[in-house]
Design a protein around this motif. Structure first.
Motif, PDB file in Angstrom:
ATOM      1  N   UNK A 326       0.840  -0.921  -0.176  1.00 42.42           N
ATOM      2  CA  UNK A 326       0.375  -0.180  -0.213  1.00 42.42           C
ATOM      3  C   UNK A 326       0.532   1.152   0.101  1.00 42.42           C
ATOM      4  N   UNK A 327       2.183   1.076   0.353  1.00 46.68           N
ATOM      5  CA  UNK A 327       3.106   2.900   0.953  1.00 46.68           C
ATOM      6  C   UNK A 327       3.764   2.607  -0.549  1.00 46.68           C
ATOM      7  N   UNK A 328       2.945   1.570  -1.347  1.00 47.24           N
ATOM      8  CA  UNK A 328       4.611   1.465  -3.091  1.00 47.24           C
ATOM      9  C   UNK A 328       2.958   2.626  -3.936  1.00 47.24           C
ATOM     10  N   UNK A 329       2.363   2.764  -3.942  1.00 44.38           N
ATOM     11  CA  UNK A 329       1.459   3.369  -4.337  1.00 44.38           C
ATOM     12  C   UNK A 329       2.210   4.639  -4.892  1.00 44.38           C
ATOM     13  N   UNK A 330       2.768   5.424  -4.018  1.00 45.71           N
ATOM     14  CA  UNK A 330       3.649   6.731  -4.119  1.00 45.71           C
ATOM     15  C   UNK A 330       4.083   7.093  -5.251  1.00 45.71           C
ATOM     16  N   UNK A 331       5.039   6.197  -5.319  1.00 44.43           N
ATOM     17  CA  UNK A 331       6.415   5.035  -5.680  1.00 44.43           C
ATOM     18  C   UNK A 331       5.424   5.405  -7.380  1.00 44.43           C
ATOM     19  N   UNK A 332       4.590   4.486  -7.375  1.00 44.54           N
ATOM     20  CA  UNK A 332       3.714   4.166  -8.445  1.00 44.54           C
ATOM     21  C   UNK A 332       3.188   4.851  -9.334  1.00 44.54           C
ATOM     22  N   UNK A 333       2.198   5.712  -8.569  1.00 41.91           N
ATOM     23  CA  UNK A 333       1.787   6.834  -9.033  1.00 41.91           C
ATOM     24  C   UNK A 333       2.411   8.105  -9.872  1.00 41.91           C
ATOM     25  N   UNK A 334       3.677   8.263  -9.229  1.00 43.55           N
ATOM     26  CA  UNK A 334       4.251   9.096  -9.646  1.00 43.55           C
ATOM     27  C   UNK A 334       5.256   8.689 -11.147  1.00 43.55           C
ATOM     28  N   UNK A 335       5.280   7.586 -11.429  1.00 43.04           N
ATOM     29  CA  UNK A 335       6.088   6.469 -12.696  1.00 43.04           C
ATOM     30  C   UNK A 335       4.567   7.111 -13.824  1.00 43.04           C
ATOM     31  N   UNK A 336       3.365   6.229 -13.497  1.00 41.55           N
ATOM     32  CA  UNK A 336       2.352   6.347 -14.285  1.00 41.55           C
ATOM     33  C   UNK A 336       1.080   7.087 -14.369  1.00 41.55           C
ATOM     34  N   UNK A 337       1.540   7.985 -13.426  1.00 41.40           N
ATOM     35  CA  UNK A 337       0.715   9.634 -13.357  1.00 41.40           C
ATOM     36  C   UNK A 337       0.975  10.557 -13.943  1.00 41.40           C
ATOM     37  N   UNK A 338       1.164  11.420 -14.747  1.00 39.58           N
ATOM     38  CA  UNK A 338       2.144  12.577 -15.171  1.00 39.58           C
ATOM     39  C   UNK A 338       1.490  13.450 -14.534  1.00 39.58           C
ATOM     40  N   UNK A 339       2.584  14.011 -13.215  1.00 39.97           N
ATOM     41  CA  UNK A 339       2.834  14.639 -11.905  1.00 39.97           C
ATOM     42  C   UNK A 339       1.550  16.130 -12.501  1.00 39.97           C
ATOM     43  N   UNK A 340       1.151  16.502 -11.903  1.00 38.47           N
ATOM     44  CA  UNK A 340       0.178  18.478 -12.577  1.00 38.47           C
ATOM     45  C   UNK A 340       1.815  19.491 -11.448  1.00 38.47           C
ATOM     46  N   UNK A 341       1.446  20.553 -11.820  1.00 34.09           N
ATOM     47  CA  UNK A 341       2.389  21.346 -11.811  1.00 34.09           C
ATOM     48  C   UNK A 341       1.557  22.504 -11.531  1.00 34.09           C
ATOM     49  N   UNK A 342       0.528  22.087 -11.219  1.00 29.32           N
ATOM     50  CA  UNK A 342      -0.378  23.222 -11.307  1.00 29.32           C
ATOM     51  C   UNK A 342      -0.418  23.726  -9.894  1.00 29.32           C
ATOM     52  N   UNK A 343      -0.173  24.653  -9.485  1.00 30.54           N
ATOM     53  CA  UNK A 343      -0.554  25.262  -7.950  1.00 30.54           C
ATOM     54  C   UNK A 343      -2.109  25.541  -7.305  1.00 30.54           C
TER      55      UNK A 343
END
Length: 461
Positions: A326-343
């Motif tokens: 469950x704590x691997x999800x932040x790592x997986x989402x960082x690679x699989x989902x394009x991070x937003x840069x909108x503040x």
């Protein structure tokens, strides 16, 4: 507030309610009216004390960030709290025994109220003093109240079995229902009424003051047995010998430190993980959702513990693996989902996925607490229980302090990855505990008797 939060909270609430309503009532215990009055008084005080603690939790990091402090400075403030708890946690138990448990409980209230007052200052040194006071208060919360309850329970001549009833209700109320209500109430103060991130701390001080008034007016004083008050060095030497001579105790301590260390690190990380671009998230509502997930885990654990065919050591391996994943999800989402840069703005899609994973982790936390208590009761000798448990908290707090000290040197994904690894190691150690725990106790007693016989023969010689 976005629909996503309501759906998560409502879904978890429905599942928890269904599990609780489907439980059997055949295990009720018949008690006296005098005990019920005593129990209800303690539960009221304990609930107020926990409300004072839970109201602060979701907003500590957020408050510090609004004062302009970065992740590294906030980490140092958290270190002060854990370090203070580590240093004072080893001695507050003996101090409460000597000076009085009621007095220690009142000291908790005063210390935590002072800690809440310091939150009004944006000065780093003042906030540091507040964290130190909070660490002292936390040590008292998890030692003085339980010590007072146990001593007062037997002093009044109540049945020993009734003590478990008070404990179970205190956990359900203080660590479940009160935590959820506190999260929702804090969210109401900060987001709905716009009273600012310091308002939950003011509310916490009010609840603590009310609880202190009840303690002063209705509790009697009790003390520990002076014959059992050994100095700290002697206590730690005895604990070290017990741990070194029994692999099961050592494994249990390592498992507890790895899991709780990851859990406390998660408490620090979940806020920046869900709002990397300063997204507007309802901290109190998310916290309440986490607590609902933890209650779900507790309900599952209660059913597992009730089955004699299911071993704690067996299913906890699975729990640790699930919590690690469950704590691997932040790592997986960082690679699989394009991070937003909108503040600013609302929570992102990756944030929603992480909330789901964090709820799974909190459910594992809910299973962990009653299960680790069960294993402690099996493996830790009663005569050295509190000393050994305090001994376990030293590496736990050192671990958390080291992690938080270096939190600014690594990305959040690395920190979550480290916690995930620790939880997986805990599952491996749990497997080892299962294997050696299945050895017949008769063999251990035979070896112990033979050793004692050898010692006696040497003394005679």
């Amino acid at each position: 507030m976005e629909l996503f939060y309501y759906m998560m909270f409502g879904g978890l609430a429905a599942v928890v309610a269904a599990l609780e309503l489907s439980k059997s009532n055949k295990d009720r215990i018949n008690t006296s009216s005098a005990f019920n009055s005593f129990k209800n008084n303690y539960l009221l005080v304990y609930s107020l004390m926990m409300a004072g603690d839970w109201l602060q939790g979701p907003y500590v990091y957020y408050l510090y960030s609004t004062y302009g402090f970065g992740k590294g400075e906030i980490g140092q403030l958290f270190i002060a709290g854990f370090g203070s708890s580590m240093l004072f946690g080893t001695i507050v138990g003996s101090l409460a025994d000597k000076q009085g448990r009621k007095r220690a409980c009142v000291t908790y209230c005063i210390t935590y109220i002072l800690s809440c007052i310091t939150k009004h200052s944006p000065q780093y040194r003042v906030l540091m003093v507040g964290r130190i006071l909070g660490g002292i208060a936390t040590s008292l919360l998890f030692s003085a109240f339980e010590s007072w309850l146990v001593a007062e329970h037997f002093k009044r001549g109540f049945d020993q079995q009734w003590l478990s009833l008070t404990f179970s209700k205190a956990i359900f109320l203080g660590n479940g229902l009160v935590a959820i209500i506190s999260g929702l109430f804090g969210n109401l103060l900060v987001d709905s009424l716009n009273l600012g991130p310091v308002s939950p701390f003011d509310a916490a001080a009010v609840f603590l003051a009310i609880g202190m008034a009840i303690i002063l007016s209705s509790w009697s004083e009790n003390y520990g047995d002076p014959s059992e008050n050994k100095d700290l060095l002697t206590q730690f030497k005895g604990a070290a010998v017990a741990i070194a001579s029994d692999e099961k105790i050592a494994l249990l301590g390592a498992i507890q430190s790895l899991f709780e260390g990851s859990m406390y690190t998660f408490v620090f990380l979940w806020t920046p993980a869900l709002s990397p671009n300063d997204e507007e998230i309802p901290h109190g509502f998310i916290f309440a959702t986490f607590m609902l997930a933890s209650m779900l885990g507790s309900s599952i654990a209660a059913r597992l513990l009730a089955r004699n065919t299911v071993k704690v050591e067996s299913y906890m391996q699975i729990v640790f693996v699930i919590s690690s994943a469950s704590l691997l999800l932040p790592i997986l989402t960082n690679f699989l989902v394009t991070p937003s840069k909108v503040k600013g703005g609302g929570i992102s899609f990756s944030g929603c996925l992480q909330v789901l994973g964090f709820c799974v982790f909190e459910a594992c936390v809910g299973i962990f607490w009653p299960s680790i208590m069960k294993m402690r009761s099996q493996y830790i000798p009663e005569e050295a229980r509190s000393t050994i448990m305090n001994f376990f908290r030293i590496p736990l707090n050192i671990f958390v302090c080291i992690v938080l000290y270096n939190v600014n040197a690594f990305p959040i994904t690395v920190m979550f990855g480290m916690c995930s690894i620790f939880l997986f190691v805990a599952s491996i150690l749990q497997r080892r505990l299962l294997v050696i725990g299945e050895k017949p106790k008769t063999e251990e007693w035979t070896m112990l008797k033979e050793k004692n016989a050898e010692d006696e023969s040497l003394d005679v010689a």
